[in-house]
Design an enzyme around this catalytic site. Structure first.
Site, short mmCIF file in Angstrom:
data_model
loop_
_atom_site.label_atom_id
_atom_site.label_comp_id
_atom_site.label_asym_id
_atom_site.label_seq_id
_atom_site.Cartn_x
_atom_site.Cartn_y
_atom_site.Cartn_z
N PRO A 83 44.28 -26.01 -92.70
CA PRO A 83 43.07 -26.12 -93.51
C PRO A 83 41.99 -26.87 -92.73
CG PRO A 83 44.79 -27.62 -94.30
CD PRO A 83 45.42 -26.75 -93.26
N ASP A 84 40.73 -26.48 -92.93
CA ASP A 84 39.63 -27.24 -92.32
C ASP A 84 39.29 -28.38 -93.27
OD1 ASP A 84 37.08 -28.24 -91.49
OD2 ASP A 84 36.89 -26.46 -90.24
N ILE A 85 39.69 -29.58 -92.90
CA ILE A 85 39.57 -30.74 -93.81
C ILE A 85 38.10 -31.06 -94.07
CG2 ILE A 85 40.20 -33.16 -94.12
CD1 ILE A 85 42.50 -32.61 -92.04
N PHE A 136 32.68 -34.47 -85.81
CA PHE A 136 32.70 -34.68 -84.37
C PHE A 136 33.04 -33.35 -83.70
CE2 PHE A 136 32.32 -39.01 -82.63
CZ PHE A 136 31.91 -39.63 -83.80
N LYS A 152 30.24 -25.56 -91.37
CA LYS A 152 30.93 -26.57 -92.19
C LYS A 152 29.99 -27.15 -93.23
CE LYS A 152 34.01 -27.66 -88.35
NZ LYS A 152 35.45 -27.76 -88.53
N LYS A 168 28.71 -25.44 -85.75
CA LYS A 168 29.63 -26.17 -86.65
C LYS A 168 28.88 -26.80 -87.81
CE LYS A 168 33.07 -26.85 -83.28
NZ LYS A 168 33.68 -27.65 -82.27
N ASP A 228 44.19 -26.91 -84.85
CA ASP A 228 43.67 -25.75 -85.57
C ASP A 228 44.79 -24.89 -86.15
OD1 ASP A 228 40.85 -26.12 -85.26
OD2 ASP A 228 41.19 -25.81 -83.12
N ASN A 277 46.71 -32.05 -80.34
CA ASN A 277 45.47 -32.09 -79.57
C ASN A 277 45.42 -33.42 -78.84
OD1 ASN A 277 44.79 -29.74 -80.84
ND2 ASN A 277 42.95 -30.53 -81.83
O1 C5P Z 1 36.05 -26.82 -85.78
P1 C5P Z 1 36.25 -27.99 -84.90
O2 C5P Z 1 37.66 -28.45 -84.86
O3 C5P Z 1 35.70 -27.92 -83.54
O4 C5P Z 1 35.34 -29.09 -85.64
C1 C5P Z 1 35.39 -30.40 -85.38
C2 C5P Z 1 35.17 -31.21 -86.62
O5 C5P Z 1 35.86 -30.66 -87.74
C3 C5P Z 1 35.73 -32.58 -86.43
O6 C5P Z 1 34.93 -33.48 -87.16
C4 C5P Z 1 37.12 -32.46 -87.01
O7 C5P Z 1 37.61 -33.73 -87.43
C5 C5P Z 1 36.93 -31.51 -88.16
N1 C5P Z 1 38.09 -30.66 -88.44
C6 C5P Z 1 38.77 -30.79 -89.63
N2 C5P Z 1 39.84 -29.97 -89.91
C7 C5P Z 1 40.22 -29.03 -89.04
C8 C5P Z 1 39.53 -28.88 -87.83
C9 C5P Z 1 38.48 -29.72 -87.56
O8 C5P Z 1 38.44 -31.65 -90.43
N3 C5P Z 1 41.24 -28.25 -89.33
#
Ligand code: C5P
Length: 401
Positions: free
Chosen positions: A309-311, A327, A345, A341, A281, A212
């Protein structure tokens, strides 16, 4: 202009690093400070009052008994309207004088005469490694620290005497950053803050990958602002060209899965998690171990991607999660996407911005979206936004307690 209108007394003592104090005087002024130089007799072996006067536009004082001061009270006159006394370089001898309250010259008298609650004392030691490590020096440093002085550095590395080790004065820009930090309110003292920054990079083969766009500037500014506010900061960073802010522990990672692992190692013990990284993603399902070769017939290449994984969501779902701030870089419908979001989240706050507006830039306009509120912060530098965000987070932490 992080030091706009701050009045700084720059005390220069007799060490080789006095030559760097000349540049320091300029760099402090670059940030808007008014710099008043004071030299010890030792410093005169390395730099001259005329040089410091030319650099700062103010006479550089040396003598305690200087007839130019009203009532011949230079030490009182100089210290009364100053915001900080920065001694750089500070020799072992001068630190010993500070520790014992000796005042046999102008600079040490100014140090003793200053009003402690108005004029902070910042000391940047510079000396030979053995002198620095002597128990006597270490004792003196601890004493002045306990008396309220901030000790800036020292660094370690090559020394002017030819030896190598701890005792080098910090570089002028590092000292400026420390001076700026000294003026920030300690809103996060005793707190642990975890920040992610930069992009992640997902390998396709040993030479290619997807990523990204992210310079890391916002995340690094936030790590710096949190550190300035007194927090213990861990920064988990994807690949960027940025140097870590001083005093911040940085873990460098490449892929989203590495970032996930590094974050989870610190998340449970953190009070705040600020997820600024632009995490990819998806990643290629099967990265090739060998470089993929171009085919002669230019057939399209098929790649399969699997989600990372969504951290942030993982951390927010921990049994007792830190305060989580996300963010969102969007290309349109900022608030709507940010709200979505926030809900999916399950986090406290989203900072949204327009990707086309912010990527790689030094300033930005931000929208802060919380459960019941949204507010736009007009265009400002990323460090200004970062400091303001830290203020917002500190306020939320207090309510949470
Ligand atoms: O879902 P999106 O990527 O738009 O969301 C943005 C937020 O989620 C940011 O704070 C980003 O650091 C976090 N994020 C994450 N892990 C991912 C995707 C996004 O922690 N795989």
């Amino acid at each position: 202009m992080d030091l706009k209108d701050r009045r700084i007394l720059l005390g220069i003592t007799g060490g080789v690093a006095a030559y760097k104090a000349c540049d320091l005087a300029r760099r402090l002024q670059d940030e808007g400070a008014q710099v008043q130089p004071i030299l010890t007799h030792g410093a005169l072996h390395f730099v001259t009052p005329i040089l410091l006067q030319a650099l700062t536009g103010r006479p550089a004082y040396v003598e305690l008994w200087d007839e130019r001061f009203q009532g011949a009270m230079g030490h009182i006159v100089l210290s009364r309207d100053a915001d900080a006394l920065l001694i750089a370089p500070a020799t072992a001898h001068f630190i010993a004088k500070l520790a014992h309250g000796l005042c046999d010259d102008l600079l040490s008298s100014v140090a003793l005469a200053r009003q402690r609650d108005r004029c902070r004392l910042l000391v940047a030691p510079a000396m030979n490694v053995e002198m620095w490590q002597q128990p006597a020096t270490q004792r003196n440093v601890r004493t002045i620290e306990a008396d309220g002085a901030a000790i800036l550095g020292p660094d370690s590395g090559d020394q002017a005497c030819g030896e190598v080790g701890e005792g080098r004065m910090l570089e002028p820009l590092q000292i400026v950053a420390e001076v700026v930090a000294a003026f920030q309110p300690k809103l996060l003292q005793g707190r642990r803050v975890l920040v992610t920054a930069g992009p992640t990079f997902e390998a396709i083969d040993p030479v290619r990958g997807i990523t990204n766009r992210s310079s890391g500037k916002m995340g690094y500014a936030i790590a710096r602002a949190a550190q300035e506010a007194g927090a213990e900061v861990v920064l988990v960073s994807g690949p960027t060209a940025l140097a870590p802010p001083r005093g911040v522990v940085r873990h460098e990672v490449t892929s989203a899965r590495q970032m996930h692992e590094a974050v989870l190692a610190s998340a449970a013990s953190s009070d705040v998690f600020i997820s600024v990284a632009a995490v990819a993603d998806w990643r290629p399902e099967q990265p090739s171990m060998a470089k993929m070769k171009k085919s002669a017939d230019s057939e399209p290449v098929q790649l399969r991607f699997v989600p990372n994984p969504d951290i942030l969501a993982t951390v927010a779902a921990l049994p007792s999660p830190p305060l989580c701030v996300g963010f969102a870089a969007e290309s349109e419908r900022l608030e709507e996407h940010a709200r979505a979001k926030l809900a999916t989240k399950r986090i406290a706050l989203i900072v949204a911005n327009l990707a086309q507006d912010v990527l790689g830039a030094d300033d930005a306009e931000l929208m802060l979206v919380g459960a019941q509120s949204s507010v736009t912060w007009p265009r400002a530098s990323k460090i200004d936004h970062a400091r303001r965000l830290i203020g917002e987070i500190a306020a939320r932490l207090t309510i949470r307690r």
